[in-house]
Design a protein around this motif. Structure first.
Motif, PDB file in Angstrom:
ATOM      1  N   UNK A 184     -26.003   7.332 -49.009  1.00 24.39           N
ATOM      2  CA  UNK A 184     -26.933   8.321 -49.546  1.00 24.39           C
ATOM      3  C   UNK A 184     -27.249   9.330 -48.458  1.00 24.39           C
ATOM      4  N   UNK A 185     -26.906  10.592 -48.702  1.00 23.60           N
ATOM      5  CA  UNK A 185     -27.235  11.643 -47.737  1.00 23.60           C
ATOM      6  C   UNK A 185     -28.740  11.863 -47.805  1.00 23.60           C
ATOM      7  N   UNK A 186     -29.452  11.476 -46.744  1.00 23.18           N
ATOM      8  CA  UNK A 186     -30.914  11.464 -46.783  1.00 23.18           C
ATOM      9  C   UNK A 186     -31.535  12.661 -46.085  1.00 23.18           C
ATOM     10  N   UNK A 187     -30.860  13.223 -45.101  1.00 22.64           N
ATOM     11  CA  UNK A 187     -31.400  14.377 -44.373  1.00 22.64           C
ATOM     12  C   UNK A 187     -30.271  14.995 -43.571  1.00 22.64           C
ATOM     13  N   UNK A 188     -30.478  16.258 -43.187  1.00 21.46           N
ATOM     14  CA  UNK A 188     -29.490  16.946 -42.380  1.00 21.46           C
ATOM     15  C   UNK A 188     -30.017  18.281 -41.911  1.00 21.46           C
ATOM     16  N   UNK A 189     -29.411  18.773 -40.850  1.00 21.55           N
ATOM     17  CA  UNK A 189     -29.841  20.063 -40.323  1.00 21.55           C
ATOM     18  C   UNK A 189     -28.645  20.786 -39.725  1.00 21.55           C
ATOM     19  N   UNK A 190     -28.605  22.098 -39.944  1.00 22.44           N
ATOM     20  CA  UNK A 190     -27.569  22.949 -39.378  1.00 22.44           C
ATOM     21  C   UNK A 190     -28.233  24.078 -38.604  1.00 22.44           C
ATOM     22  N   UNK A 191     -27.457  24.744 -37.754  1.00 22.34           N
ATOM     23  CA  UNK A 191     -27.953  25.901 -37.004  1.00 22.34           C
ATOM     24  C   UNK A 191     -27.349  27.164 -37.613  1.00 22.34           C
ATOM     25  N   UNK A 192     -28.135  28.207 -37.803  1.00 20.15           N
ATOM     26  CA  UNK A 192     -27.611  29.415 -38.474  1.00 20.15           C
ATOM     27  C   UNK A 192     -26.458  30.084 -37.736  1.00 20.15           C
ATOM     28  N   UNK A 193     -26.329  29.878 -36.425  1.00 17.77           N
ATOM     29  CA  UNK A 193     -25.280  30.543 -35.656  1.00 17.77           C
ATOM     30  C   UNK A 193     -24.235  29.579 -35.104  1.00 17.77           C
ATOM     31  N   UNK A 194     -24.674  28.407 -34.678  1.00 17.77           N
ATOM     32  CA  UNK A 194     -23.801  27.540 -33.886  1.00 17.77           C
ATOM     33  C   UNK A 194     -23.094  26.456 -34.676  1.00 17.77           C
ATOM     34  N   UNK A 195     -23.469  26.231 -35.929  1.00 15.07           N
ATOM     35  CA  UNK A 195     -22.868  25.125 -36.694  1.00 15.07           C
ATOM     36  C   UNK A 195     -21.518  25.522 -37.260  1.00 15.07           C
ATOM     37  N   UNK A 196     -20.532  24.650 -37.052  1.00 15.60           N
ATOM     38  CA  UNK A 196     -19.209  24.813 -37.639  1.00 15.60           C
ATOM     39  C   UNK A 196     -18.893  23.590 -38.477  1.00 15.60           C
ATOM     40  N   UNK A 197     -17.855  23.674 -39.300  1.00 15.87           N
ATOM     41  CA  UNK A 197     -17.515  22.561 -40.192  1.00 15.87           C
ATOM     42  C   UNK A 197     -17.236  21.271 -39.448  1.00 15.87           C
ATOM     43  N   UNK A 198     -16.538  21.374 -38.339  1.00 19.15           N
ATOM     44  CA  UNK A 198     -16.221  20.178 -37.560  1.00 19.15           C
ATOM     45  C   UNK A 198     -17.440  19.487 -36.989  1.00 19.15           C
ATOM     46  N   UNK A 199     -18.535  20.220 -36.814  1.00 14.21           N
ATOM     47  CA  UNK A 199     -19.759  19.612 -36.282  1.00 14.21           C
ATOM     48  C   UNK A 199     -20.312  18.571 -37.243  1.00 14.21           C
ATOM     49  N   UNK A 200     -20.293  18.876 -38.530  1.00 12.96           N
ATOM     50  CA  UNK A 200     -20.798  17.912 -39.506  1.00 12.96           C
ATOM     51  C   UNK A 200     -19.860  16.710 -39.640  1.00 12.96           C
ATOM     52  N   UNK A 201     -18.587  16.914 -39.400  1.00 12.20           N
ATOM     53  CA  UNK A 201     -17.674  15.762 -39.416  1.00 12.20           C
ATOM     54  C   UNK A 201     -18.069  14.776 -38.301  1.00 12.20           C
ATOM     55  N   UNK A 202     -18.267  15.307 -37.113  1.00 13.40           N
ATOM     56  CA  UNK A 202     -18.639  14.454 -35.988  1.00 13.40           C
ATOM     57  C   UNK A 202     -19.996  13.773 -36.221  1.00 13.40           C
ATOM     58  N   UNK A 203     -20.974  14.528 -36.718  1.00 11.46           N
ATOM     59  CA  UNK A 203     -22.308  13.965 -36.952  1.00 11.46           C
ATOM     60  C   UNK A 203     -22.274  12.907 -38.051  1.00 11.46           C
ATOM     61  N   UNK A 204     -21.477  13.139 -39.098  1.00 10.38           N
ATOM     62  CA  UNK A 204     -21.398  12.187 -40.208  1.00 10.38           C
ATOM     63  C   UNK A 204     -20.759  10.881 -39.760  1.00 10.38           C
ATOM     64  N   UNK A 205     -19.643  10.966 -39.053  1.00  5.62           N
ATOM     65  CA  UNK A 205     -18.989   9.750 -38.566  1.00  5.62           C
ATOM     66  C   UNK A 205     -19.933   8.944 -37.678  1.00  5.62           C
ATOM     67  N   UNK A 206     -20.643   9.628 -36.813  1.00  7.54           N
ATOM     68  CA  UNK A 206     -21.552   8.946 -35.896  1.00  7.54           C
ATOM     69  C   UNK A 206     -22.750   8.345 -36.628  1.00  7.54           C
ATOM     70  N   UNK A 207     -23.205   9.000 -37.681  1.00  7.53           N
ATOM     71  CA  UNK A 207     -24.336   8.475 -38.451  1.00  7.53           C
ATOM     72  C   UNK A 207     -23.980   7.140 -39.099  1.00  7.53           C
ATOM     73  N   UNK A 208     -22.794   7.082 -39.709  1.00  5.74           N
ATOM     74  CA  UNK A 208     -22.359   5.837 -40.349  1.00  5.74           C
ATOM     75  C   UNK A 208     -22.225   4.728 -39.309  1.00  5.74           C
ATOM     76  N   UNK A 209     -21.590   5.045 -38.201  1.00  4.42           N
ATOM     77  CA  UNK A 209     -21.372   4.027 -37.163  1.00  4.42           C
ATOM     78  C   UNK A 209     -22.696   3.571 -36.553  1.00  4.42           C
ATOM     79  N   UNK A 210     -23.588   4.500 -36.293  1.00  2.54           N
ATOM     80  CA  UNK A 210     -24.883   4.145 -35.701  1.00  2.54           C
ATOM     81  C   UNK A 210     -25.680   3.252 -36.639  1.00  2.54           C
ATOM     82  N   UNK A 211     -25.615   3.529 -37.935  1.00  5.36           N
ATOM     83  CA  UNK A 211     -26.310   2.677 -38.897  1.00  5.36           C
ATOM     84  C   UNK A 211     -25.741   1.277 -38.924  1.00  5.36           C
ATOM     85  N   UNK A 212     -24.408   1.174 -38.874  1.00  6.06           N
ATOM     86  CA  UNK A 212     -23.774  -0.152 -38.906  1.00  6.06           C
ATOM     87  C   UNK A 212     -24.094  -0.958 -37.655  1.00  6.06           C
TER      88      UNK A 212
END
Length: 510
Positions: free
Chosen positions: A109-137
């Motif tokens: 369940x996607x519960x929260x998230x934040x992006x930056x108006x200038x610095x966020x790129x698509x690959x940033x969310x890939x890295x954050x998502x993978x780490x979120x799942x692993x950190x939870x486990x």
């Protein structure tokens, strides 16, 4: 197939294709899931990049696989970012932390998230998502699943008793039997690990009259998870393809934060309290409570242990008040240090990653091949000798996290201290936690050659010595000790060598 069929198949392949084929037992494919909901947090913020994701991982119905939904409003996180996070959750198979087996039967369940108006790129969310799942486990209540066969066993009635005994020994469940004068039919579910090659046994004891049909029966909790986990010997912290740490930014540079500290750094508030309730600890107890419900030894308690050890080794009264040694600002005998600022001797700690050093040094690694206990004792003797020549308080940390229900052990070995970690805690995790909690109060040096550990230690601001560099330093010190002993030997009787002359005889800093 039976032995005859596989033999025929091998001969046909050899005849038609010229390839020699052998058949081996199949490998059991395990899976992992979670027993209770847990929140995972992933943050990715190297310079000019930014993304933070919070994922709630919940158990789902058996056989449901992976399901994904979102509880975030479009006002909090734009729909395009939410769709991107969902894509990243769907695009790969996530590895569990018990054996590295694929994750299944969970709901993301996607519960929260934040992006930056200038610095966020698509690959940033890939890295954050993978780490979120692993950190939870990493801090979830993980469950190991094993596959089951749904079987139909047909055989003459006189062999039904033997079959029931075998199936009971396999821990079969939902077993049913239908019997007629001509045959008995048994149906149910049994673990794949136990029923492998059972067809050969049926053929043998039924004299070829029995027939076993099997099909996939889903995944269920493993009956002997400890044995399987031990056999896999999977270290989740060493899996670089599935990082659990997050990357934050400070002073224009990114730094790594280990999984157990990420909640303290995250920019968005937690959507659920996944931490266990910790009993209050009296302020004067010498320990403090931490997030995972365990008690962590405090620096003051370590100091008390060191005081008792000092007087026990010196033969002085242990009740005598401990007097701190003060070194002069221009003293060059205070041990190897990276910074030039003087530090009181009782505020310098050296944490040694025990097994990392053992297998990095040729002498101890060769000894470990014969007996790991002997290698450990030999290293402790070396560290004890090194401690007598420096003003470091040395703590040697050894992994015991794979030992079931092993409590954290803190022991004295001569003039140094030895820590055996508790179950599910690695030596790296202990060192990282100690460094993070005490970096502002103590001058801490860590001895390790673990690449990931070195990155984290540098981010914590502690000093770092690789295992090989430390080996060279120890050898250099031993040579100086031999030289001083040789000089004293000419002036004093052999049984009255002035060992006080050895104190502080360390190599000068480059």
């Amino acid at each position: 197939m039976g032995a005859v069929q596989t033999e025929i198949l091998a001969s046909v392949i050899k005849e038609r294709l010229g390839i020699d084929v052998t058949f081996a037992d199949g490998t059991v494919m395990y899976r992992e899931t979670v027993a209770a909901p847990v929140e995972g947090v992933g943050h990715y913020e190297p310079l000019r990049h930014y993304a933070e994701v919070h994922i709630v991982i919940s158990p789902a119905e058996p056989g449901s696989g992976i399901t994904i939904d979102s509880s975030v409003s479009s006002d909090s996180l734009a729909l395009n970012w939410q769709r991107l996070i969902k894509t990243h959750l769907e695009e790969r198979e996530f590895a569990g932390v018990l054996t590295g087996s694929p994750l299944t039967d969970v709901r993301f369940t996607i519960a929260a998230g934040r992006a930056h108006p200038k610095h966020t790129e698509g690959g940033d969310f890939r890295q954050a998502t993978y780490r979120a799942v692993r950190q939870g486990l990493m801090h979830a209540e993980n469950v190991l699943l094993e596959p089951y066969y749904r079987y139909v066993l047909e055989l003459p009635p006189e062999y039904a008793g033997r079959a029931m005994t075998d199936l009971d020994g396999m821990s079969a469940i939902e077993t049913k039997i239908e019997q007629t004068p001509d045959k008995a039919v048994l149906t149910g579910l049994a673990p794949v690990s136990a029923m492998q090659n059972y067809q050969a046994s049926v053929t043998s004891y039924s004299r070829g009259l029995g027939r076993l049909s099997i099909s996939f029966g889903g995944y269920r909790p493993c009956l002997d998870p400890d044995k399987v986990i031990e056999r896999f010997a999977y270290d989740p912290d060493a899996d670089t393809d599935n990082p659990s740490y997050s990357v934050f930014c400070a002073h224009g540079a990114g730094f790594a934060v280990p999984w157990f500290e990420v909640p303290e750094y995250m920019h968005l508030p937690s959507v659920m309290d996944s931490r266990e309730t910790v009993e209050e600890v009296p302020a004067d107890s010498g320990r403090r409570a931490v997030d995972d419900g365990e008690l962590w030894i405090s620096p003051d308690e370590v100091e008390e242990i060191m005081k008792r050890t000092f007087y026990a080794n010196s033969g002085k009264d242990s009740k005598k008040k401990f007097k701190k040694n003060v070194i002069r600002k221009n003293s060059a005998a205070s041990g190897p240090r990276i910074n030039s600022a003087p530090v009181p001797p009782d505020e310098k700690y050296m944490l040694v990653d025990g097994y990392n050093v053992i297998f990095a040094w040729k002498e101890t690694s060769e000894l470990a091949e014969v007996n790991i206990d002997s290698a450990r004792v030999h290293l402790l003797d070396i560290l004890s000798n090194y401690r007598s020549m420096t003003d470091y308080e040395i703590i040697a940390v050894f992994d015991a996290y794979r030992i079931k229900q092993h409590p954290e052990e803190i022991l004295d070995y001569g003039n140094i201290h030895v820590v055996f970690t508790k179950t599910a805690q690695t030596a790296d995790a202990y060192i990282e936690k100690f460094t993070h909690d005490n970096k502002a109060k103590y001058d801490i040096t860590v001895v390790t050659s673990d690449g990931l550990e070195q990155t984290i230690i540098r981010g914590q601001g502690a000093h770092l010595i690789s295992s090989h560099e430390f080996e060279g330093e120890v050898r250099m010190m031993n040579e100086r000790i031999r030289g001083i002993l040789k000089q004293n030997e000419n002036r004093l009787p052999r049984n009255k060598i002035d060992l006080s002359a050895l104190k502080g005889k360390l190599p000068e800093e480059d």
